[in-house]
Design a protein around this motif. Structure first.
Motif, PDB file in Angstrom:
ATOM      1  N   MET A  34     -54.277 -14.874  11.297  1.00 24.44           N
ATOM      2  CA  MET A  34     -54.298 -16.253  11.148  1.00 24.44           C
ATOM      3  C   MET A  34     -54.136 -16.981   9.826  1.00 24.44           C
ATOM      4  N   THR A  35     -53.913 -16.149   8.649  1.00 22.37           N
ATOM      5  CA  THR A  35     -53.871 -16.982   7.229  1.00 22.37           C
ATOM      6  C   THR A  35     -52.766 -16.077   6.708  1.00 22.37           C
ATOM      7  N   ILE A  36     -52.158 -15.137   7.067  1.00 17.67           N
ATOM      8  CA  ILE A  36     -51.098 -14.372   6.275  1.00 17.67           C
ATOM      9  C   ILE A  36     -49.693 -15.304   6.303  1.00 17.67           C
ATOM     10  N   LEU A  37     -49.675 -15.766   7.377  1.00 22.75           N
ATOM     11  CA  LEU A  37     -48.298 -16.534   7.457  1.00 22.75           C
ATOM     12  C   LEU A  37     -48.329 -18.052   6.554  1.00 22.75           C
ATOM     13  N   ASN A  38     -49.729 -18.700   6.607  1.00 26.30           N
ATOM     14  CA  ASN A  38     -49.626 -19.497   5.509  1.00 26.30           C
ATOM     15  C   ASN A  38     -49.297 -19.538   3.992  1.00 26.30           C
ATOM     16  N   VAL A  39     -49.570 -18.421   3.314  1.00 27.21           N
ATOM     17  CA  VAL A  39     -49.168 -18.145   2.084  1.00 27.21           C
ATOM     18  C   VAL A  39     -47.562 -17.756   2.228  1.00 27.21           C
ATOM     19  N   PRO A 159     -53.999 -13.743   3.066  1.00 21.17           N
ATOM     20  CA  PRO A 159     -53.097 -14.235   1.908  1.00 21.17           C
ATOM     21  C   PRO A 159     -52.830 -13.239   0.752  1.00 21.17           C
ATOM     22  N   ILE A 160     -54.009 -12.421   0.638  1.00 19.86           N
ATOM     23  CA  ILE A 160     -53.819 -11.505  -0.714  1.00 19.86           C
ATOM     24  C   ILE A 160     -52.796 -10.548  -0.201  1.00 19.86           C
ATOM     25  N   ILE A 161     -52.859  -9.773   0.773  1.00 15.07           N
ATOM     26  CA  ILE A 161     -52.033  -8.679   1.201  1.00 15.07           C
ATOM     27  C   ILE A 161     -50.507  -9.322   1.543  1.00 15.07           C
ATOM     28  N   GLY A 162     -50.769 -10.467   2.132  1.00 10.13           N
ATOM     29  CA  GLY A 162     -49.129 -11.121   2.349  1.00 10.13           C
ATOM     30  C   GLY A 162     -48.610 -11.746   1.028  1.00 10.13           C
ATOM     31  N   GLY A 163     -49.418 -12.187   0.273  1.00  9.70           N
ATOM     32  CA  GLY A 163     -48.741 -12.430  -1.107  1.00  9.70           C
ATOM     33  C   GLY A 163     -48.220 -11.307  -1.984  1.00  9.70           C
ATOM     34  N   VAL A 285     -59.626 -29.643  10.793  1.00  7.51           N
ATOM     35  CA  VAL A 285     -59.619 -29.833   9.379  1.00  7.51           C
ATOM     36  C   VAL A 285     -59.167 -28.465   8.661  1.00  7.51           C
ATOM     37  N   LEU A 286     -59.666 -27.451   9.120  1.00 13.09           N
ATOM     38  CA  LEU A 286     -59.398 -25.933   8.411  1.00 13.09           C
ATOM     39  C   LEU A 286     -57.953 -25.774   8.752  1.00 13.09           C
ATOM     40  N   SER A 287     -57.356 -25.899   9.986  1.00 11.42           N
ATOM     41  CA  SER A 287     -56.062 -25.358  10.187  1.00 11.42           C
ATOM     42  C   SER A 287     -54.956 -26.408   9.351  1.00 11.42           C
ATOM     43  N   GLY A 288     -55.267 -27.622   9.424  1.00 12.95           N
ATOM     44  CA  GLY A 288     -54.567 -28.504   8.582  1.00 12.95           C
ATOM     45  C   GLY A 288     -54.736 -28.137   6.902  1.00 12.95           C
ATOM     46  N   LEU A 289     -55.749 -28.014   6.590  1.00 11.02           N
ATOM     47  CA  LEU A 289     -56.230 -27.669   5.090  1.00 11.02           C
ATOM     48  C   LEU A 289     -55.408 -26.337   4.540  1.00 11.02           C
ATOM     49  N   MET A 290     -55.294 -25.168   5.710  1.00 12.60           N
ATOM     50  CA  MET A 290     -54.623 -24.231   5.390  1.00 12.60           C
ATOM     51  C   MET A 290     -53.039 -24.100   5.452  1.00 12.60           C
ATOM     52  N   PHE A 291     -52.633 -25.167   6.071  1.00 10.82           N
ATOM     53  CA  PHE A 291     -51.033 -25.549   6.093  1.00 10.82           C
ATOM     54  C   PHE A 291     -50.759 -26.163   4.742  1.00 10.82           C
ATOM     55  N   VAL A 292     -51.369 -27.208   4.342  1.00  9.53           N
ATOM     56  CA  VAL A 292     -50.901 -27.924   3.143  1.00  9.53           C
ATOM     57  C   VAL A 292     -51.154 -27.319   1.848  1.00  9.53           C
ATOM     58  N   LEU A 293     -52.206 -26.318   1.648  1.00  6.84           N
ATOM     59  CA  LEU A 293     -52.531 -25.781   0.396  1.00  6.84           C
ATOM     60  C   LEU A 293     -51.537 -24.884  -0.134  1.00  6.84           C
ATOM     61  N   PRO A 294     -51.146 -23.723   0.461  1.00 10.36           N
ATOM     62  CA  PRO A 294     -50.215 -22.807  -0.072  1.00 10.36           C
ATOM     63  C   PRO A 294     -48.977 -23.428  -0.782  1.00 10.36           C
ATOM     64  N   GLY A 302     -47.062 -23.330  -9.597  1.00 11.11           N
ATOM     65  CA  GLY A 302     -46.131 -22.359  -9.909  1.00 11.11           C
ATOM     66  C   GLY A 302     -46.639 -20.968 -10.015  1.00 11.11           C
ATOM     67  N   ASN A 303     -47.595 -20.555  -9.054  1.00  6.43           N
ATOM     68  CA  ASN A 303     -48.171 -19.477  -8.691  1.00  6.43           C
ATOM     69  C   ASN A 303     -47.031 -18.622  -7.778  1.00  6.43           C
ATOM     70  N   ASP A 304     -47.143 -17.123  -7.830  1.00 13.06           N
ATOM     71  CA  ASP A 304     -46.251 -16.436  -6.997  1.00 13.06           C
ATOM     72  C   ASP A 304     -47.019 -16.311  -5.481  1.00 13.06           C
ATOM     73  N   ALA A 305     -46.528 -15.481  -4.628  1.00 10.90           N
ATOM     74  CA  ALA A 305     -46.928 -15.505  -3.296  1.00 10.90           C
ATOM     75  C   ALA A 305     -48.452 -14.827  -3.473  1.00 10.90           C
ATOM     76  N   PHE A 306     -48.498 -13.759  -4.491  1.00 12.68           N
ATOM     77  CA  PHE A 306     -49.665 -13.112  -4.407  1.00 12.68           C
ATOM     78  C   PHE A 306     -50.885 -13.890  -4.970  1.00 12.68           C
ATOM     79  N   GLY A 307     -50.216 -14.501  -6.184  1.00  9.66           N
ATOM     80  CA  GLY A 307     -51.513 -15.336  -6.888  1.00  9.66           C
ATOM     81  C   GLY A 307     -51.824 -16.494  -6.008  1.00  9.66           C
ATOM     82  N   THR A 308     -51.058 -17.057  -5.112  1.00 11.61           N
ATOM     83  CA  THR A 308     -51.373 -18.085  -4.217  1.00 11.61           C
ATOM     84  C   THR A 308     -52.533 -17.407  -3.371  1.00 11.61           C
ATOM     85  N   GLY A 309     -52.231 -16.334  -2.709  1.00  7.70           N
ATOM     86  CA  GLY A 309     -53.197 -15.312  -1.868  1.00  7.70           C
ATOM     87  C   GLY A 309     -54.700 -15.409  -2.513  1.00  7.70           C
TER      88      GLY A 309
END
Length: 527
Positions: A34-39, A159-163, A285-294, A302-309
């Motif tokens: 549910m969250t790995i794709l967002n990051v 997000p952490i493992i995906g990043g 709200v949650l789905s929209g927020l998870m889409f725009v935040l990463p 300027g974070n890398d993918a792992f830092g984003t997660g």
């Protein structure tokens, strides 16, 4: 292997807790995905050249298929064996993940996500439906809690493992990681789960399934295309009209059916309707927020993918804390007070987040993300429990299916609508003066694309404009989320039944249930 002869008379085999492990593995896969794709979306946008609309489809193809097929998938398990169809679902999910890891084109990624949605639609309802055959009522609450924790645990891990994967491997690794997890779930289901079925359940209605899928697909497509084509474009208008017609036909067909697959009459229960609306708005709200935040964390800060997660953890932490403490709060203050207050907290977090600027920094973001997570958790847990707690026992299955379907629809529309608002605001504010026409069109597709164009053209002013435009669009999205949450809070405070353990309406319904042992759990979580 555990064997079960009657669903209402579970065999108390010591291996039932190992069998629960099979279900935990299945739910962990879904929570993770549910969250790995967002990051991963910002990275995929840069490497695949995906526009904002295409990124929305990568997220929404999964959600739309998931929502459209969840009810028929549950009925297939009832008729042909829940363990069998759960294994089929994990197999389909595994195949979709393998396809996603191998392709190199946006269109095929969208197809792979849709295939994964088919598998998820089988896994989600069936993983929950086998619990009554494994555990007596005295143990079922604990089992449900473990299942819920597994699904929740997957969300922050995603997000952490995906990043980490994106920082060390190619973008397809975020799909590849699902394969061993799904395989473990398959093996565990094969050797540990009992086979149960209910041949008396309603048949799968192919026409209703087709109406659901095409109606939702047309609606989502229209919302995603509208910012690019224009809201008055003939194709967009035709899609909206077609979606309304298809969904209206679905409602009419289901209302006339003797044994409907989508039992719309459940919405006549005021408690079920209002709690479902609250839970659906929270998912919106949650789905929209998870889409725009990463993209903000990755491209702007300027974070890398792992830092984003890692930087998305404050919201997940708030969610998990609230999910653990929501039930005691409901027992003391009642669901109406808790849900209303949580929605106000969520609105405050969204309004606070809408004040974000390019120079705000991560500390401010972490603050409103933490508050948002608490609001999410305290709103969705009592709302879902309250919705199911108002249903008679003989309609608990259809009610839970309808609730989960509407939640997925809310999530899909949230990504489409809020993503479209962001895309339109970003394009309107972006200054591409001085860029060649082709480069300017590419920069308008997404903030990630604008950064790549600016790097090639050595145009720092484009980066500044893109960052400002994106933050402006994100602020509008959060403002709309805050308004939606505040309206939902007012509606909940005014009309939501206070469905706690002392609610007389709920008690009356449970008293009249034909099988007390199979009645749904009360709103305070006790069996």
């Amino acid at each position: 292997m555990v064997t079960v002869t009657k669903q209402s008379d579970p065999v108390l085999d010591p291996r039932r807790w190992w069998a629960l492990g099979a279900l935990v593995a299945s739910m962990l896969v879904l929570g993770f995905d549910m969250t790995i794709l967002n990051v991963a979306l910002p990275t995929m946008a840069g490497q695949l050249g995906a526009s904002t609309g295409e990124q929305q489809w990568m997220a929404d193809s999964y959600a739309v298929v998931f929502a459209a097929l969840m009810l028929p998938a549950g009925l297939l398990g009832d008729r042909f064996g829940r363990r069998r169809m759960l294994m089929v679902g994990l197999g389909v999910f595994l195949a979709g993940s393998l396809l996603g890891s191998l392709v190199g084109d946006v269109a095929w990624v969208i197809v792979a996500r849709a295939v994964m949605g088919v598998g998820a639609a089988l896994v989600m309802p069936l993983a929950l439906s086998v619990l009554p055959s494994l555990f007596p009522p005295t143990e079922r609450t604990k089992a449900v809690g473990i299942i819920s924790a597994a699904s929740a645990l997957g969300m922050p891990l995603g997000p952490i493992i995906g990043g980490w994967l994106l920082d060390h491997f190619w973008w397809g690794s975020v799909f590849l990681i699902n394969i061993p997890m799904a395989a473990i779930g398959l093996v565990a289901c094969l050797f540990l789960l009992p086979e149960t079925r209910d041949p008396a359940s309603p048949k799968v209605d192919a026409v209703s399934t087709a109406l659901t899928a095409t109606g939702l697909g047309a609606l989502i497509y229209a919302i995603i295309e509208a910012p690019t084509r224009g809201w008055g474009d003939p194709l967009v208008l035709a899609l909206f009209v077609g979606a309304v017609a298809l969904l209206a036909a679905l409602v009419l067909r289901e209302r006339r059916s003797v044994r409907p697959m989508l039992d719309m009459s459940l919405l006549s229960h005021r408690g079920f309707l209002l709690n479902t609306v609250a839970a659906t708005l929270v998912m919106f709200v949650l789905s929209g927020l998870m889409f725009v935040l990463p993209p903000y964390l990755q491209a702007i800060l300027g974070n890398d993918a792992f830092g984003t997660g890692v930087r998305m953890l404050p919201m997940m932490g708030g969610l998990m804390v609230a999910a653990k403490t929501a039930q005691p709060a409901v027992a003391r203050f009642g669901s109406r007070g808790v849900v209303s207050a949580a929605l106000v907290v969520l609105a405050f977090a969204a309004f606070l987040g809408s004040r974000t600027t390019v120079d705000s920094g991560y500390g401010f973001t972490a603050l409103w993300l933490s508050i948002a997570g608490v609001g999410f958790g305290f709103a969705v847990v009592p709302a879902m429990d309250g919705a199911l707690g108002t249903l008679p026992a003989d309609r608990a299955g259809s009610g839970s299916g309808l609730l989960m379907t509407l939640r997925q629809v809310g999530g899909a529309i949230g990504i489409a609508l809020l993503g479209s608002l962001l895309a339109g605001a970003y394009r309107d504010r972006l200054d591409v003066a001085g860029l060649p026409e082709g480069a300017a069109d590419t920069a308008r597709e997404s903030v990630v694309a604008a950064h790549l164009v600016a790097e090639r053209a050595d145009a720092t002013d484009v980066v500044t404009s893109a960052n400002t435009a994106y933050v402006h669009g994100m602020g509008l999205v959060l403002l709309l989320c805050g308004i939606a949450s505040l309206v939902a809070a007012l509606l909940a405070g005014a009309f939501l039944p206070n469905s706690d353990a002392t609610d007389s309406d709920t008690t009356d319904q449970r008293t009249s249930a034909p099988d007390p042992e199979m009645a749904p759990a009360p709103a305070d979580g006790r069996q």
